[in-house]
Design an enzyme around this catalytic site. Structure first.
Site, short mmCIF file in Angstrom:
data_model
loop_
_atom_site.label_atom_id
_atom_site.label_comp_id
_atom_site.label_asym_id
_atom_site.label_seq_id
_atom_site.Cartn_x
_atom_site.Cartn_y
_atom_site.Cartn_z
N HIS A 77 59.26 67.40 -11.70
CA HIS A 77 60.07 66.27 -12.12
C HIS A 77 60.71 66.52 -13.48
O HIS A 77 60.16 67.22 -14.33
CB HIS A 77 59.22 65.00 -12.20
CG HIS A 77 59.01 64.31 -10.90
ND1 HIS A 77 60.07 63.89 -10.11
CD2 HIS A 77 57.88 63.96 -10.24
CE1 HIS A 77 59.59 63.31 -9.02
NE2 HIS A 77 58.27 63.33 -9.07
N CYS A 128 65.34 67.15 -12.17
CA CYS A 128 66.34 66.19 -12.64
C CYS A 128 66.20 65.98 -14.13
O CYS A 128 65.11 66.02 -14.68
CB CYS A 128 66.14 64.84 -11.95
SG CYS A 128 66.34 64.85 -10.17
#
Length: 294
Positions: A77, A128
């Protein structure tokens, strides 16, 4: 010496937002880099803590002498956090959301600034850096999940950077899964979970081992963005590093090559100006002016 660290985090303890393709990414990057002669270490899930990752990156950077080659890959992440150093125009730092917290871009930059000149380093981040979490499709054949973890207490945003290290000043090459205003996707491709960028990047590397990084990037951009995975991979660094062949180190003592500048075109000879008192000459001058200036 050729040395690599590959990190993949699927399991985020106590979170609602586990991933499926990051461990596969780390193992796949490790496999292809081993084929290129790298000594590879892998950190997976609970091994991917803040301190372990910082220590691994610091050890990698400090171990590289002129002529050595390092690669660092991260799949997991990404997120953002309130900027505390005052160097972000949008008041947020971009960050990796690792197993036990966040690792700020400022912390990464501090470590990378110690990279020895004439050593080579490629930093790969398949995560991201901004955006929001979307609902996961129930059907795995349509699986596409953003690799983004929100920080509690902050609303989603699209970062806008105005103070960045110029690419020409970067000693490392940076390959990311998307731009700083997009999401990178956890994907299900050909019956297997991977990051979309990692899957297509590794396929392109294996099919074009003698390519330069620029040529590899052009091939990667043929696959992404796509309708299924609307993310735009980025390759950032000096033009000299981009023009080098994939994972081939420089001989010790040899400077990083910069491409030859394009020669300036010879100016076209201009006709002598017409007499100011000649109306046809004045019209021709006005015609040339509007043709040149639109």
């Amino acid at each position: 010496m050729k040395k690599a660290i590959c990190i993949g985090i699927n399991n985020y303890p106590g979170m609602f937002n586990d991933l499926k393709g990051c461990v596969n990414d780390a193992n796949d990057w490790a496999e292809v880099l081993t084929e290129f002669g790298f000594d590879v270490s892998v950190l997976l899930d609970e091994q991917g803590t803040r301190e372990n990752i910082k220590a691994a990156l610091r050890d990698l950077v400090s171990s590289l002498s002129p002529g050595d080659y390092g690669v660092f890959t991260y799949s997991g992440h990404g997120t953002y956090n309130r900027d505390s150093s005052g160097d972000e125009s949008d008041s947020y730092d971009e960050a990796l959301y690792v197993y036990d917290g966040i690792l700020l871009d400022d912390e990464l930059r501090e470590i990378l600034d110690d990279l020895t000149s004439q050593a080579s380093l490629v930093f790969v981040s398949d995560s991201c850096y901004s955006g929001t979490v979307t609902r996961v499709a129930e059907d795995d054949t349509q699986y596409a999940k953003p690799r983004f973890m929100p920080v509690l207490g902050y609303s989603p945003l699209i970062p806008v950077k105005t103070r960045l290290l110029a690419e020409a000043e970067m000693l490392e090459l940076l390959l990311t899964g998307c731009s700083d205003s997009e999401l990178s996707y956890d994907a299900f491709i050909n019956g297997r979970y991977n990051g979309a960028m990692s899957r297509y990047a590794i396929d392109a590397i294996r099919a074009n081992r003698g390519a330069t990084f620029s040529e590899f990037y052009d091939l990667l951009r043929q696959a992404l963005p796509s309708q299924e995975y609307p993310q735009t991979p980025q390759l950032e660094g000096s033009e000299g590093n981009k023009s080098r062949v994939l994972f081939v180190p420089l001989p010790a003592g040899e400077p990083v090559p910069e491409p030859e500048p394009e020669p300036e075109p010879e100016p076209e000879p201009q006709p002598e100006p017409d007499s100011p008192g000649c109306l046809p000459g004045l019209m021709r001058q006005l015609g040339r002016f509007f043709k040149t200036n639109g």
